[in-house]
Design a protein around this motif. Sequence first.
Motif, PDB file in Angstrom:
ATOM      1  N   ARG A   1      53.892 -12.097 -23.691  1.00 15.25           N
ATOM      2  CA  ARG A   1      54.540 -13.641 -23.858  1.00 15.25           C
ATOM      3  C   ARG A   1      55.447 -13.341 -25.074  1.00 15.25           C
ATOM      4  O   ARG A   1      56.305 -14.138 -25.282  1.00 15.25           O
ATOM      5  N   THR A   2      55.196 -12.465 -25.954  1.00 17.75           N
ATOM      6  CA  THR A   2      55.992 -12.395 -27.173  1.00 17.75           C
ATOM      7  C   THR A   2      56.715 -11.231 -27.326  1.00 17.75           C
ATOM      8  O   THR A   2      57.351 -10.826 -28.398  1.00 17.75           O
ATOM      9  N   SER A   3      57.104 -10.301 -26.291  1.00 22.46           N
ATOM     10  CA  SER A   3      57.471  -8.964 -26.299  1.00 22.46           C
ATOM     11  C   SER A   3      59.036  -9.138 -25.826  1.00 22.46           C
ATOM     12  O   SER A   3      59.638 -10.216 -25.868  1.00 22.46           O
ATOM     13  N   GLY A   4      59.554  -7.984 -25.470  1.00 23.12           N
ATOM     14  CA  GLY A   4      60.886  -7.969 -25.172  1.00 23.12           C
ATOM     15  C   GLY A   4      61.540  -8.790 -23.936  1.00 23.12           C
ATOM     16  O   GLY A   4      62.607  -9.038 -23.736  1.00 23.12           O
ATOM     17  N   ILE A   5      60.341  -9.147 -23.276  1.00 20.44           N
ATOM     18  CA  ILE A   5      60.668 -10.058 -21.890  1.00 20.44           C
ATOM     19  C   ILE A   5      60.246 -11.342 -22.004  1.00 20.44           C
ATOM     20  O   ILE A   5      60.019 -12.219 -21.181  1.00 20.44           O
ATOM     21  N   ALA A   6      60.022 -11.963 -23.309  1.00 19.47           N
ATOM     22  CA  ALA A   6      59.788 -13.245 -23.907  1.00 19.47           C
ATOM     23  C   ALA A   6      60.458 -14.221 -23.096  1.00 19.47           C
ATOM     24  O   ALA A   6      59.883 -15.474 -22.548  1.00 19.47           O
ATOM     25  N   ASP A   7      61.808 -13.980 -22.988  1.00 19.43           N
ATOM     26  CA  ASP A   7      62.827 -14.956 -22.229  1.00 19.43           C
ATOM     27  C   ASP A   7      62.492 -15.390 -20.983  1.00 19.43           C
ATOM     28  O   ASP A   7      62.689 -16.178 -20.401  1.00 19.43           O
ATOM     29  N   LEU A   8      61.791 -14.180 -20.387  1.00 19.58           N
ATOM     30  CA  LEU A   8      61.570 -14.478 -18.812  1.00 19.58           C
ATOM     31  C   LEU A   8      60.455 -15.623 -18.889  1.00 19.58           C
ATOM     32  O   LEU A   8      60.358 -16.281 -17.947  1.00 19.58           O
TER      33      LEU A   8
END
Length: 191
Positions: A169-176
């Motif tokens: 949730r807070t990684s490089g894909i958090a935007d998704l």
Amino acid sequence: MSTTMERVRGASDDDSAQQRVGEDLANLTTQLRAWLHTHPPATTASADTVEQLLGLIDQTALRRYVKSAAHGEDFDVVIGAFKARLEAAADGAAKWAHVLDEFECADAVVLLTAHRSKGLEYHTVFFLGIHERQWWAYKKDPIEGTSTFFVGLSRAAHRLIFTTDRADRTSGIADLFTMLAEAGVPEIDHG
């Protein structure tokens, strides 16, 4: 089937061509049914069945269609795979209806990548594991990654289910995850 034949023949926007396709499909169906009636699956080689079917259609148009609809696919490889699948479906079957049900795999679960699923639609779609390691290219090109994400999720006609863990949730894909939350996608925690 008629829609596919319309595409094969390039008749999608021509009413008279669509009518001819309908008539040709009815004729093909009649001929194929008669042949299948006299050639039960228990005693007929699958390769012979495929050759009979191919003899009833315009192979040049079909080759052209396969080349345009399935980029990178070789017609002979597709036909070989079709024959192998028909042979597996016919194994031990007494009636063609059973062979076709098995061939179609109507109750099967289809596993596809987001790219491979483009243009298809399913009642329910599962995104298995929305994780940064699976969406590694997202960080390099978020616009393309978002586009791919929406290609995948737009395949669902009625229900869309995502699986993940909280770590991403807070990684490089958090935007998704942010987009899903803003869209009101409910979460169920089975942790």
